[in-house]
Design an enzyme around this catalytic site. Structure first.
Site, short mmCIF file in Angstrom:
data_model
loop_
_atom_site.label_atom_id
_atom_site.label_comp_id
_atom_site.label_asym_id
_atom_site.label_seq_id
_atom_site.Cartn_x
_atom_site.Cartn_y
_atom_site.Cartn_z
CG ASP A 73 -11.37 -2.88 -0.10
OD1 ASP A 73 -10.75 -2.84 -1.19
OD2 ASP A 73 -11.26 -2.00 0.77
NE ARG A 117 -6.54 4.55 5.10
CZ ARG A 117 -7.19 3.80 5.99
NH1 ARG A 117 -7.18 4.14 7.27
NH2 ARG A 117 -7.86 2.74 5.62
CG HIS A 158 -3.72 3.05 -5.99
ND1 HIS A 158 -3.66 4.13 -5.15
CD2 HIS A 158 -4.67 3.33 -6.90
CE1 HIS A 158 -4.54 5.02 -5.54
NE2 HIS A 158 -5.16 4.57 -6.59
CE LYS A 191 -9.89 4.33 1.91
NZ LYS A 191 -9.59 2.95 2.29
NE ARG A 200 -2.42 -1.99 3.06
CZ ARG A 200 -2.94 -2.34 4.23
NH1 ARG A 200 -4.09 -1.86 4.61
NH2 ARG A 200 -2.31 -3.20 5.01
CD GLN A 201 4.17 4.74 2.61
OE1 GLN A 201 3.14 4.67 3.25
NE2 GLN A 201 4.78 5.89 2.38
C1 R5P Z 1 -6.94 0.57 0.78
O1 R5P Z 1 -7.13 1.19 -0.23
C2 R5P Z 1 -7.43 -0.83 0.95
O2 R5P Z 1 -8.03 -1.32 -0.19
C3 R5P Z 1 -8.38 -0.95 2.11
O3 R5P Z 1 -9.56 -0.23 1.82
C4 R5P Z 1 -7.80 -0.42 3.37
O4 R5P Z 1 -6.48 -0.82 3.52
C5 R5P Z 1 -8.60 -0.88 4.54
O5 R5P Z 1 -8.01 -0.41 5.69
P1 R5P Z 1 -8.84 -0.27 7.02
O6 R5P Z 1 -9.59 -1.53 7.24
O7 R5P Z 1 -7.78 -0.04 8.07
O8 R5P Z 1 -9.73 0.93 6.87
#
Ligand code: R5P
Length: 309
Positions: free
Chosen positions: A223, A199, A134, A197, A99-100
């Site tokens: 997801d 964050r 991504h 979304k 993810r990073q």
């Molecule tokens: C991020 O884009 C991933 O697809 C998940 O939506 C995310 O990592 C979920 O993280 P959490 O459950 O901590 O909100």
């Protein structure tokens, strides 16, 4: 290991993944050997592999709670080479640190690149499931090995949803989930959409629902991963407020850190389904047949090219 078995590829696993390893070994018709692991009082690790290994070796390690496991991979892969392995495959159903993928602030480590390159120094091939890619186009870009194979849990989750819900509406909680939502929806012709979304922190997300009729629908949030659960919890609250008849959750990777399951329940989530990429009580679909098929194809091709050399 007997000398006459040294031509057959083997699957190596760790004790805490015994059940998953047996499912894959059985489906791929491979011999399974467990790596013995000792943790010294000071935290260091000692591993023990079978003393002789064939040329083609597969190591299974799913990379939830990844930090210590990355050291295990370093020790196991280099030792496997010393014991005879010439072609090493990592099967990491969950691939951590994806993810990073950029430095969001100056000075931040781009973990995807660092970990990806580290794995590529150890392994010739990697098989994984729904890696969080991504801003990069392919797994090979993130993990530059010769063979990088991506499988998806979305078709299995789609089949499961089709069995359990009538005319479901699939919703992805963010733009990144669109790829898996589209794949799952296409398989059974489900309606689908994704939220927006933003964050703000590990436990703080802000979502906006897609502009469509939600009232009365059986919604399934899909997801790749749920970690703190805040993303799907926030989406669930909005969907129920918008009149959804039910909200269930389907994820490939059941990380569910800390009190995530309670967070989901408190938000009003009904059922939670996941694949067995990470062993968890919510596992409802097994990736073992797909992983075994990918392994068989990869190992056959490797054997063929070794014969041609
Ligand atoms: C991020 O884009 C991933 O697809 C998940 O939506 C995310 O990592 C979920 O993280 P959490 O459950 O901590 O909100």
């Amino acid at each position: 290991m007997k000398p006459d078995t040294l031509a057959r590829p083997v699957l190596l696993n760790f004790e805490d993944e015994q059940h998953g390893a047996e499912r894959i070994a059985q489906a791929a018709e491979m011999d399974l050997f467990r790596i013995e692991r000792h943790r010294f009082p000071d935290g260091e690790l000692k591993l023990r592999l079978p003393p002789r290994l064939p040329e083609r070796v597969v190591l299974l390690r799913t990379l939830d709670n990844p930090n210590e496991k990355l050291v295990e991979l370093l020790l196991a892969a280099q030792t496997a080479r010393e014991l005879g392995a010439r072609h090493l495959t990592l099967v990491a159903p969950y691939l951590a640190y994806m993810r990073q993928d950029i430095a969001f602030q100056p000075g931040e480590a781009v973990s995807q690149r660092v970990v990806g390159r580290f794995l590529a120094t150890l392994f010739d091939a990697v098989i994984t499931v729904d890696p969080h890619l991504h801003r990069v186009a392919s797994l090979q870009e993130a993990v530059p090995v010769r063979e990088a194979i991506v499988l998806s849990g979305a078709p299995l989750l789609s089949d499961l949803i089709a069995e359990r819900r009538l005319r479901p509406l699939l919703v992805g909680p963010d733009a990144e989930s669109a790829q898996w939502v589209a794949l799952a929806a296409m398989r059974h012709g489900f309606d689908h959409a994704v939220c927006q979304k933003v964050r703000h922190g590990d436990h703080s997300v802000q979502l906006e629902l897609p502009d469509m009729a939600i009232a009365g629908r059986q919604v399934v949030l899909l997801d790749d991963v749920a970690s703190t659960g805040q993303t799907v919890a926030a989406a669930t609250r909005l969907l129920l407020t918008a009149g959804a008849a039910s909200v269930d959750v389907a994820v490939t990777h059941a990380l569910f850190a800390g009190d995530a399951l309670q967070v989901l329940r408190d938000a009003g989530v009904g059922e939670i389904w996941s694949t067995d990429c990470i062993a968890h009580a919510s596992n409802a679909a097994s990736m073992a047949p797909a992983i075994a098929a990918a392994l068989s194809g990869l190992l056959c091709a490797t054997a063929r090219s070794a014969t041609l050399l």
